[in-house]
Design an enzyme around this catalytic site. Structure first.
Site, PDB file in Angstrom:
ATOM      1  N   GLU A  80       1.172  -0.783  -5.087  1.00 26.42           N
ATOM      2  CA  GLU A  80       0.155   0.272  -5.223  1.00 26.42           C
ATOM      3  C   GLU A  80       0.981   1.721  -5.600  1.00 26.42           C
ATOM      4  OE1 GLU A  80      -3.358   3.009  -3.692  1.00 26.42           O
ATOM      5  OE2 GLU A  80      -1.678   2.420  -2.481  1.00 26.42           O
ATOM      6  N   ASP A 102       0.703  -1.222  -0.033  1.00 25.13           N
ATOM      7  CA  ASP A 102       0.014   0.064  -0.014  1.00 25.13           C
ATOM      8  C   ASP A 102       0.791   1.227   0.064  1.00 25.13           C
ATOM      9  OD1 ASP A 102      -2.749   1.382   0.357  1.00 25.13           O
ATOM     10  OD2 ASP A 102      -1.556   1.905   2.169  1.00 25.13           O
TER      11      ASP A 102
HETATM   12  C1  GLC Z   1      -4.244   3.399  -0.305  1.00 19.87           C
HETATM   13  C2  GLC Z   1      -5.427   2.794  -0.044  1.00 19.87           C
HETATM   14  C3  GLC Z   1      -6.363   3.740   0.321  1.00 19.87           C
HETATM   15  C4  GLC Z   1      -5.761   4.434   1.666  1.00 19.87           C
HETATM   16  C5  GLC Z   1      -4.231   5.020   1.445  1.00 19.87           C
HETATM   17  C6  GLC Z   1      -3.808   5.115   2.804  1.00 19.87           C
HETATM   18  O1  GLC Z   1      -4.170   4.313  -1.469  1.00 19.87           O
HETATM   19  O2  GLC Z   1      -6.155   2.151  -1.548  1.00 19.87           O
HETATM   20  O3  GLC Z   1      -7.680   3.342   0.631  1.00 19.87           O
HETATM   21  O4  GLC Z   1      -6.602   5.420   1.733  1.00 19.87           O
HETATM   22  O5  GLC Z   1      -3.657   4.012   0.775  1.00 19.87           O
HETATM   23  O6  GLC Z   1      -3.268   4.071   3.274  1.00 19.87           O
END
Ligand code: GLC
Ligand code: CA
Length: 528
Positions: free
Chosen positions: A238, A196
Site C-alpha cells: 500500500e 499497510d
Molecule cells: C492505510 C489505511 C488507512 C489507515 C492508514 C494508517 O492508509 O488504508 O485506513 O488510516 O493506513 O494505518
C-alpha cells in the site's frame, strides 16, 4: 500466480454481518456469508484489521499485533473461517500494520517509561523540529508528525494519528518482532498480506521520510524470508505514491508481489467528467513495466477517502468541484464518498468504470457493498461514512444484525436513495436485471478470460480522445478493450472484423459505442 487472475474483495469485519446480535459484524458473520461471496464470484477476501484496537483509526491502531478483537471473535473463529475460505478454493488476505502501533500497545507502554530499556522501539526526539521535510498525512486533524509524551518526557514520531506512534525500524529487535508478526499470520493460513503504509518505515534527516532505500531493503529481507519459509504467499504494497515510486515496491521481482495502482485511480474519475480519456492514457503511459511474476492491484474505491494527494493542484480542484461540492464530503486530501453516490447513482457510469477496471492491467479490488450500489453517510466521523453496515435485506437493521440499529457500531445509510429498503442484496439477487447480477456476470466473464489478468498491455489510439482503447494479449488470446467516456455515442474503427466476447455479437470493421459504453472484443478468428 493465483493472484494475477484473482478478483479481490475488501471486507470491514465490523460492517459485514453480525452473527451474534451485538450490533458489531464479526468473523463468524463473514463465515456465514461465504455462500454469497462464492456466488458473487470473488476469489480473495481481504479482511480489514480484526486486531485488538482502541479504534482511533478504524482498527489501524493495533494494540495486539497477533490477536483478534474480542467483539470480532477468537483466533479459533479465524482459523475456522480461513479453513472454510480455502475449502471453497478461495484465498484470504490480512493487513500487516507495522509502520506504527496503537499508543496502547504494550510495546509503546513499555518504551515510554523513564529509563525504559526498550525506549528505542519507537522514534523519539527532544524537539519537534526533526525530520521537518516530512509531510503531514492526516491534515484535517494533525498539525505535526510529533506528539509530546508526558511519561517519556519526549516527543514521539507519528505519521498518522497521534494515537499511532511509529515503530523504529532502525532497531533490529523491532525488525525481528515484525518478522514474527508476519510469520504468525502466515502460519495461521493467510495467503496474502497487505503491507499497510509501507513507504514510511524509516526516517532520515534531509529527506521526506518516504520510500527510503532502507525501507526497500527491509521489504526485500521480508520477501526472502517468506519465499524461504512458505509457499505461494504474497505481499501487497500500500504505497500511495507517484508511478516511479510505486513500481519500486515490486523491486526486481524480489520485493512485494503486488502494489496498488494508485496513479490510475483519480484519472478514471476525471475522464468521466471531462468526457476525455487522455488523463487515463497519461497515467498508463507513465506506468513503468513491472517485473515478471508481479501484478498491479487496481481499484475504484476502498475504505479510505478517495485520495487526491498525488494529483496536480488543478486536477484536485476539478475533482473536488465535480465530486465533492459540499466541503463536508472532503477528508484530508481526498473525498470520503462511496462509488455510487460519486457517480450520481447512474448505472451506465458504474458499468463503464467496471468494464475498464476489470480489464486494466492488474487484479481488481472491489469494495464491499459497491456491487449493490451502496451509498454513504459522509457526515459521520472520519471515514466511517463509507464503512456503514452491509445492506443484506430491505428491513430495519438491513439484515445486518438483529440488534437494535441504535446499537450498531456504525449506523446504517439513511439517504432515501440508498437506504436498505431501496438498495439491498436480497432484492437484487432476485432481480435478473439488477446491478448485483450485472457485476456477477462481469466477474464470471473476467474469470473466463485469464488474459485480462496475465496478458501484456498496449494502448490503442482510437482517434477519439473520449474513447479509451487498449489490447490485452497472451499466447491464447488477443483482446481489445474500448471504453467511451463521453455521454454521446462514438463510432470507432476496428483493426479487423470483431466479435464482442461478452455478448457474442458480431461486428464489421466499426463499432458504435453508446455514451458511457464499453466493449471487450476479439477478432472473429480469435480463440476466445
Ligand atoms: C492505510 C489505511 C488507512 C489507515 C492508514 C494508517 O492508509 O488504508 O485506513 O488510516 O493506513 O494505518
Ligand atoms: Ca457480533
Amino acid at each position: 500466480m493465483w493472484f494475477q487472475t484473482a478478483t479481490f474483495y475488501e471486507i470491514p469485519v465490523h460492517a459485514f454481518y453480525d452473527s451474534n446480535g451485538d450490533g458489531v459484524g464479526d468473523l463468524a458473520g463473514i463465515h456465514e456469508k461465504l455462500d454469497y461471496l462464492e456466488w458473487l464470484g470473488v476469489d480473495c477476501l481481504w479482511l480489514l484489521p480484526f486486531y485488538p484496537s482502541p479504534m482511533a483509526d478504524g482498527g489501524y491502531d493495533v494494540s495486539d499485533l497477533t490477536g483478534v478483537a474480542e467483539e470480532f471473535g477468537t483466533l479459533d473463529d479465524l482459523r475456522a473461517l480461513l479453513d472454510a475460505i480455502h475449502a471453497r478454493g478461495m484465498y484470504a488476505m490480512a493487513d500487516v500494520i507495522v509502520n506504527h502501533t496503537s499508543d496502547q500497545h504494550p510495546w509503546f507502554q513499555a518504551a515510554r517509561q523513564p529509563g525504559s530499556p526498550s525506549r528505542d522501539w519507537y522514534v523519539w526526539s527532544e524537539t519537534p523540529e526533526r525530520y521537518g521535510d516530512a509531510r503531514v498525512i492526516f491534515v484535517d486533524t494533525q498539525d505535526s508528525n510529533w506528539a509530546w509524551d508526558e511519561v517519556a518526557g519526549a516527543y514521539y514520531w507519528h505519521r498518522f494519528y497521534a494515537e499511532q506512534p511509529d515503530l523504529n525500524f532502525d532497531n533490529p529487535d523491532v525488525r525481528e518482532a515484525v518478522k514474527n508478526v508476519v510469520r504468525f499470520w502466515l502460519d495461521m493460513g493467510f495467503d496474502g498480506l497487505r503491507m499497510d503504509a509501507i513507504p514510511y518505515l524509516y526516517e532520515r534527516e534531509g529527506t521526506i521520510c518516504e520510500n527510503l532505500p532502507e525501507t526497500h531493503a527491509f521489504l526485500k529481507e521480508l520477501r526472502a524470508m517468506i519465499d524461504g519459509e512458505y509457499e505461494d504467499r504474497i505481499m501487497l504494497a500500500e504505497a500511495n505514491q507517484l508511478p516511479a515510486e510505486v513500481v519500486a515496491y515490486l523491486g526486481d521481482g524480489d520485493e512485494c508481489h503486488m502494489a496498488y495502482h494508485f496513479p490510475v485511480m483519480p484519472p478514471l474519475y476525471m475522464a468521466l467528467r471531462r468526457e476525455d480519456a487522455s488523463d487515463i492514457v497519461t497515467a498508463l503511459e507513465a506506468t513503468p513495466e513491472i517485473p515478471a511474476g508481479s501484478q498491479w492491484g487496481v481499484f475504484l474505491r476502498n475504505h479510505d477517502e478517495l485520495t487526491l494527494e498525488m494529483v496536480t493542484e488543478e486536477d484536485r480542484q476539478f475533482m473536488y468541484e465535480q465530486y465533492a461540492p459540499d466541503p463536508a464530503m472532503r477528508k484530508n486530501i481526498g473525498i470520503r464518498r462511496r462509488l455510487m453516490p460519486l457517480l450520481a447513482n447512474e448505472r451506465s457510469q458504474f458499468e463503464l468504470l467496471h468494464g475498464v477496471l476489470l480489464s486494466l492491467p492488474g487484479s481488481p479490488f472491489l469494495y464491499y457493498g459497491d456491487e449493490i450500489g451502496m451509498g454513504d453517510e459522509y457526515l459521520l466521523r472520519d471515514r466511517d461514512g463509507v464503512r456503514t453496515p452491509m445492506q443484506w435485506k430491505g428491513e430495519p437493521g438491513a439484515g445486518f444484525s438483529t440488534a437494535d440499529p441504535d446499537r450498531f457500531y456504525i449506523p446504517l445509510v439513511t439517504d432515501p436513495d440508498y437506504a436498505p429498503e431501496v438498495v439491498n442484496v436480497e432484492s437484487q439477487q432476485a432481480d435478473e436485471g439488477s446491478l448485483l447480477r450485472w457485476v456477477r456476470t462481469l466477474l464470471a466473464d473476467r474469470s473466463r478470460l485469464p488474459v485480462l489478468g496475465n496478458g501484456s498491455f498496449a494502448l490503442i489510439d482510437t482517434g477519439d480522445p473520449a474513447v479509451l482503447g487498449y489490447r490485452r494479449t497472451n499466447d491464447e488470446a488477443d483482446l481489445t478493450v474500448l471504453a467511451n467516456f463521453a455521454t454521446t455515442p462514438r463510432v470507432v474503427s476496428l483493426a479487423a472484423p470483431m466479435t464482442e466476447v461478452r455478448t457474442g455479437r458480431s461486428l464489421g470493421e466499426t463499432i458504435e459505442l453508446p455514451g458511457h459504453a464499453f466493449s471487450w472484443l476479439a477478432e472473429h478468428t480469435g480463440a476466445i
